[in-house]
Write a protein that holds these residues in place. Structure first.
Motif, PDB file in Angstrom:
ATOM      1  N   VAL A 209      56.667  55.566  45.872  1.00  0.00           N
ATOM      2  CA  VAL A 209      56.124  53.952  44.951  1.00  0.00           C
ATOM      3  C   VAL A 209      56.114  54.577  43.007  1.00  0.00           C
ATOM      4  O   VAL A 209      57.264  54.295  42.292  1.00  0.00           O
ATOM      5  N   ALA A 210      55.867  56.167  43.295  1.00  0.00           N
ATOM      6  CA  ALA A 210      55.411  56.873  42.173  1.00  0.00           C
ATOM      7  C   ALA A 210      57.509  57.460  41.543  1.00  0.00           C
ATOM      8  O   ALA A 210      57.468  57.394  40.256  1.00  0.00           O
ATOM      9  N   ARG A 211      57.988  57.641  43.018  1.00  0.00           N
ATOM     10  CA  ARG A 211      59.239  57.901  42.597  1.00  0.00           C
ATOM     11  C   ARG A 211      60.310  56.789  42.262  1.00  0.00           C
ATOM     12  O   ARG A 211      61.083  57.456  41.433  1.00  0.00           O
ATOM     13  N   ALA A 212      60.128  56.104  42.902  1.00  0.00           N
ATOM     14  CA  ALA A 212      60.799  54.912  42.023  1.00  0.00           C
ATOM     15  C   ALA A 212      61.077  54.216  41.246  1.00  0.00           C
ATOM     16  O   ALA A 212      60.967  53.116  40.687  1.00  0.00           O
ATOM     17  N   GLY A 213      59.129  54.841  40.183  1.00  0.00           N
ATOM     18  CA  GLY A 213      58.919  53.623  38.904  1.00  0.00           C
ATOM     19  C   GLY A 213      57.848  53.458  38.943  1.00  0.00           C
ATOM     20  O   GLY A 213      57.470  52.555  37.959  1.00  0.00           O
ATOM     21  N   GLY A 214      57.020  52.775  39.861  1.00  0.00           N
ATOM     22  CA  GLY A 214      56.175  51.842  40.273  1.00  0.00           C
ATOM     23  C   GLY A 214      55.077  52.909  39.033  1.00  0.00           C
ATOM     24  O   GLY A 214      54.383  53.695  39.595  1.00  0.00           O
ATOM     25  N   LYS A 215      54.416  51.731  38.551  1.00  0.00           N
ATOM     26  CA  LYS A 215      52.976  51.958  37.593  1.00  0.00           C
ATOM     27  C   LYS A 215      51.832  51.850  39.133  1.00  0.00           C
ATOM     28  O   LYS A 215      50.406  51.760  38.660  1.00  0.00           O
ATOM     29  N   GLU A 216      51.653  50.651  38.991  1.00  0.00           N
ATOM     30  CA  GLU A 216      50.693  49.671  39.925  1.00  0.00           C
ATOM     31  C   GLU A 216      50.949  49.778  41.355  1.00  0.00           C
ATOM     32  O   GLU A 216      51.729  48.667  41.795  1.00  0.00           O
ATOM     33  N   ILE A 217      49.304  49.837  42.286  1.00  0.00           N
ATOM     34  CA  ILE A 217      49.746  49.402  43.335  1.00  0.00           C
ATOM     35  C   ILE A 217      48.009  48.281  43.810  1.00  0.00           C
ATOM     36  O   ILE A 217      47.177  49.400  42.996  1.00  0.00           O
ATOM     37  N   VAL A 218      48.885  47.757  44.817  1.00  0.00           N
ATOM     38  CA  VAL A 218      47.718  47.097  45.397  1.00  0.00           C
ATOM     39  C   VAL A 218      47.510  47.047  46.600  1.00  0.00           C
ATOM     40  O   VAL A 218      48.067  47.213  47.469  1.00  0.00           O
ATOM     41  N   LEU A 219      46.292  47.699  47.185  1.00  0.00           N
ATOM     42  CA  LEU A 219      45.995  47.625  48.529  1.00  0.00           C
ATOM     43  C   LEU A 219      45.553  46.508  48.929  1.00  0.00           C
ATOM     44  O   LEU A 219      44.591  45.725  48.580  1.00  0.00           O
TER      45      LEU A 219
ATOM     46  N   ARG B 260      47.648  53.443  38.330  1.00  0.00           N
ATOM     47  CA  ARG B 260      45.929  52.606  38.771  1.00  0.00           C
ATOM     48  C   ARG B 260      46.659  51.665  40.022  1.00  0.00           C
ATOM     49  O   ARG B 260      47.298  51.269  40.232  1.00  0.00           O
ATOM     50  N   TYR B 261      45.594  51.680  40.807  1.00  0.00           N
ATOM     51  CA  TYR B 261      45.574  51.097  41.912  1.00  0.00           C
ATOM     52  C   TYR B 261      44.474  50.137  42.225  1.00  0.00           C
ATOM     53  O   TYR B 261      43.328  50.023  41.670  1.00  0.00           O
ATOM     54  N   ARG B 262      44.700  48.757  41.965  1.00  0.00           N
ATOM     55  CA  ARG B 262      43.900  48.104  42.793  1.00  0.00           C
ATOM     56  C   ARG B 262      43.471  47.424  44.201  1.00  0.00           C
ATOM     57  O   ARG B 262      44.152  48.155  45.225  1.00  0.00           O
ATOM     58  N   ILE B 263      42.087  47.455  44.127  1.00  0.00           N
ATOM     59  CA  ILE B 263      41.502  46.676  46.265  1.00  0.00           C
ATOM     60  C   ILE B 263      41.355  45.089  45.878  1.00  0.00           C
ATOM     61  O   ILE B 263      41.034  45.145  44.822  1.00  0.00           O
ATOM     62  N   SER B 264      42.293  44.488  46.902  1.00  0.00           N
ATOM     63  CA  SER B 264      42.540  44.070  47.140  1.00  0.00           C
ATOM     64  C   SER B 264      41.265  43.392  48.070  1.00  0.00           C
ATOM     65  O   SER B 264      40.192  44.171  48.021  1.00  0.00           O
ATOM     66  N   SER B 265      40.955  42.049  48.346  1.00  0.00           N
ATOM     67  CA  SER B 265      39.518  41.400  48.833  1.00  0.00           C
ATOM     68  C   SER B 265      39.125  42.546  49.906  1.00  0.00           C
ATOM     69  O   SER B 265      39.701  42.862  50.920  1.00  0.00           O
TER      70      SER B 265
ATOM     71  N   PHE C 153      37.371  43.885  41.814  1.00  0.00           N
ATOM     72  CA  PHE C 153      36.993  43.764  42.507  1.00  0.00           C
ATOM     73  C   PHE C 153      36.915  42.283  43.165  1.00  0.00           C
ATOM     74  O   PHE C 153      37.164  41.209  42.561  1.00  0.00           O
ATOM     75  N   HIS C 154      37.393  42.039  44.448  1.00  0.00           N
ATOM     76  CA  HIS C 154      37.649  40.910  44.485  1.00  0.00           C
ATOM     77  C   HIS C 154      37.210  40.793  46.111  1.00  0.00           C
ATOM     78  O   HIS C 154      37.124  41.486  47.343  1.00  0.00           O
ATOM     79  N   ILE C 155      35.924  39.871  46.113  1.00  0.00           N
ATOM     80  CA  ILE C 155      34.700  40.442  46.882  1.00  0.00           C
ATOM     81  C   ILE C 155      34.641  38.963  47.543  1.00  0.00           C
ATOM     82  O   ILE C 155      34.452  38.318  47.333  1.00  0.00           O
ATOM     83  N   PRO C 156      35.009  38.569  49.309  1.00  0.00           N
ATOM     84  CA  PRO C 156      34.370  37.183  49.486  1.00  0.00           C
ATOM     85  C   PRO C 156      32.808  37.088  50.376  1.00  0.00           C
ATOM     86  O   PRO C 156      32.397  38.036  50.400  1.00  0.00           O
ATOM     87  N   LEU C 157      33.513  35.368  49.561  1.00  0.00           N
ATOM     88  CA  LEU C 157      31.174  35.715  49.675  1.00  0.00           C
ATOM     89  C   LEU C 157      31.258  34.047  50.913  1.00  0.00           C
ATOM     90  O   LEU C 157      30.493  34.388  51.436  1.00  0.00           O
ATOM     91  N   GLN C 158      32.219  33.407  50.731  1.00  0.00           N
ATOM     92  CA  GLN C 158      32.723  32.610  51.328  1.00  0.00           C
ATOM     93  C   GLN C 158      30.948  31.238  51.512  1.00  0.00           C
ATOM     94  O   GLN C 158      31.557  30.264  51.165  1.00  0.00           O
ATOM     95  N   ALA C 159      29.931  31.554  51.173  1.00  0.00           N
ATOM     96  CA  ALA C 159      28.607  30.112  51.149  1.00  0.00           C
ATOM     97  C   ALA C 159      27.518  30.928  49.939  1.00  0.00           C
ATOM     98  O   ALA C 159      26.902  32.003  50.580  1.00  0.00           O
ATOM     99  N   GLY C 160      27.019  30.608  49.861  1.00  0.00           N
ATOM    100  CA  GLY C 160      25.921  30.960  48.726  1.00  0.00           C
ATOM    101  C   GLY C 160      25.281  30.769  49.138  1.00  0.00           C
ATOM    102  O   GLY C 160      23.549  30.420  48.448  1.00  0.00           O
ATOM    103  N   SER C 161      24.644  30.769  51.119  1.00  0.00           N
ATOM    104  CA  SER C 161      23.390  30.548  51.414  1.00  0.00           C
ATOM    105  C   SER C 161      23.667  31.125  52.788  1.00  0.00           C
ATOM    106  O   SER C 161      24.084  31.177  53.165  1.00  0.00           O
ATOM    107  N   ASP C 162      21.540  31.147  52.857  1.00  0.00           N
ATOM    108  CA  ASP C 162      22.074  31.921  54.370  1.00  0.00           C
ATOM    109  C   ASP C 162      22.559  31.514  55.515  1.00  0.00           C
ATOM    110  O   ASP C 162      22.844  31.722  56.409  1.00  0.00           O
TER     111      ASP C 162
END
Length: 436
Positions: free
Chosen positions: A187-197, A228-233, A258-267
């Motif tokens: 990706v870097a050799r192709a000129g890419g600047k940002e990677i999302v995992l 830069r890199y971004r971390i997906s969910s 950061f992208h963090i799954p909660l799904q529900a705010g009650s235990d």
């Protein structure tokens, strides 16, 4: 078979992982001689990469498959992806489909099933039981802007009560770190600047190789040329404190996003969902990020209308979400899926009530996003600028995922530049934006 000058069109639904896999498949078919048709043109081969995360997603898949067949009645039609894996015989009932390809045959193996592209009187099904999905199909792709999506993991071992993804994607698996570093260097050799995992459950990286997600991040951080890199969910129980401290203090390239799954705010609902954390762990994780990286963007997935979510439990979830110092919510509506344990749970939330709850979550998300953008006005950031549509201003994103606009400067495209954000927030069709 000689495919020189034969045409192909693609339609991809669902997540960024699907788009990455479609992009890699397109690259392989180009090597065989296929030429991608402009949108709307006839094609010799049509490939549909499907999603099955909700009932609405599968309905959209069926609609698009029928539409593409009407537009390309003579084309050889291949349907692959999660819906193809879970419900192949629903798809074979659509006249004009030639082959349905499950996850194990996706990627390199899909090319082998094309043959002479002769239409079939009856659709062929090439799938395996989900327990026999073992192959990792690597992919890295560029979107239409500047960032690349690197698939680092596939499959899931969690079996949350509402989710069919383990049935669609199989067990958690991954390549080794060296292979992914090689792909990042390409990706870097192709000129890419940002990677999302990307992946299905990327925090579970290492299940196949004995490595860890933190090991992977540290190795990728050393790849020269990537801005830069971004971390997906990433699951909150897998987003380790060690990793967060490292991003805050040591990493050269991992974005405060950061992208963090909660799904529900009650235990109580989290227990019904069979999630592997509680609200106390989730709150501690969010507060740690805010302490270490005050300007970080934090997105949170949340579901409305899960079976068993009484009105009182939904209000409890709303109160919890209001109290969290997050940047944005990503609400979605619970959808009943066959072969999930959630179907045994009572009571059932009526569909109109599910949508009303989703709308309330969307409104809360808009409040939080506006507040976060307001906190960033007038602050310095580094923006990666994208190619705009003709006659339009250019846009880019800061390291902490604030969308920024500026009059078009051709030399800025795919470059990172230090910018002081403006003092106002402007609405746009793609959400809020801050002028630079």
């Amino acid at each position: 078979m000689n495919y020189e000058r034969m045409s192909v069109s693609y339609y991809t639904l669902g997540c960024k992982l699907n788009f990455a896999e479609s992009s890699t498949l397109a690259w392989r078919l180009r090597q065989l001689g296929f030429e991608r048709t402009p949108k709307g043109d006839k094609a010799d081969l049509v490939i549909v990469n499907t999603c099955a995360v909700t009932e609405q997603a599968t309905a959209k898949c069926r609609q698009q498959i029928r539409k593409l067949i009407r537009e390309n009645p003579q084309a050889y039609v291949v349907v692959t992806g999660c819906y193809a894996q879970i419900e192949p015989h629903e798809i074979t009932g659509i006249p004009g489909v030639d082959v349905v390809v499950g996850q194990e045959y996706k990627g390199e193996n899909l090319v082998a099933v094309l043959g002479s592209l002769e239409k079939k009187p009856q659709a062929e099904v090439l799938t395996t039981p989900y327990k026999e999905i073992h192959t990792f199909h690597g992919s890295v792709s560029a979107d239409d802007r500047t960032r690349h999506f690197l698939k680092v993991q596939d499959g899931c071992d969690y079996f949350c009560s509402y989710c069919t993804i383990p049935l669609a994607r199989g067990k958690s698996r991954n390549p080794d770190i060296n292979a992914l570093v090689d792909m990042a260097q390409e990706v870097a050799r192709a000129g890419g600047k940002e990677i999302v995992l990307t992946g299905v459950n990327i925090g579970d990286f290492g299940r196949s190789t004995g490595e860890t997600f933190f090991d992977l991040c540290k190795a990728l951080d050393c790849v020269d040329g990537i801005e830069r890199y971004r971390i997906s969910s990433c699951e909150p129980n897998l987003l380790t404190d060690e990793l967060l401290h490292w991003v805050a203090a040591e990493s050269k390239r991992f974005a405060p996003h950061f992208h963090i799954p909660l799904q529900a705010g009650s235990d109580e609902v989290l227990h019904l969902m069979r999630r592997r954390y509680d609200t106390a762990l989730f709150r501690r994780k969010i507060e740690l990020i805010r302490t270490l990286i005050p300007h970080a963007f934090i997105g949170v997935d949340v579901m409305a209308g899960m079976r068993g979510e009484t009105p009182d439990l939904f209000e409890k979830s709303m109160d919890f979400l209001r109290s969290l110092p997050v940047s944005q919510l990503h609400p979605f509506t619970y959808s009943e899926r066959s072969n999930t344990r959630a179907l045994e749970i009572k009571p059932v939330v009526p569909v109109p009530e599910r949508h009303e709850r989703t709308a309330r979550l969307v409104a809360l998300s808009e409040e939080k996003l506006h507040s976060f953008y307001a906190s960033q006005c007038g602050t310095p950031h580094r923006v990666l600028w994208e190619q705009p549509a003709p006659g339009k201003p250019m846009h880019g994103f800061t390291e902490n995922y604030v969308r920024v606009s500026h009059p078009y400067v051709p030399d800025w495209v795919n470059t990172c530049r230090d910018t002081v954000l403006g003092q106002t927030i402007q609405p746009s069709s793609s959400g809020p934006v801050i002028p630079s």
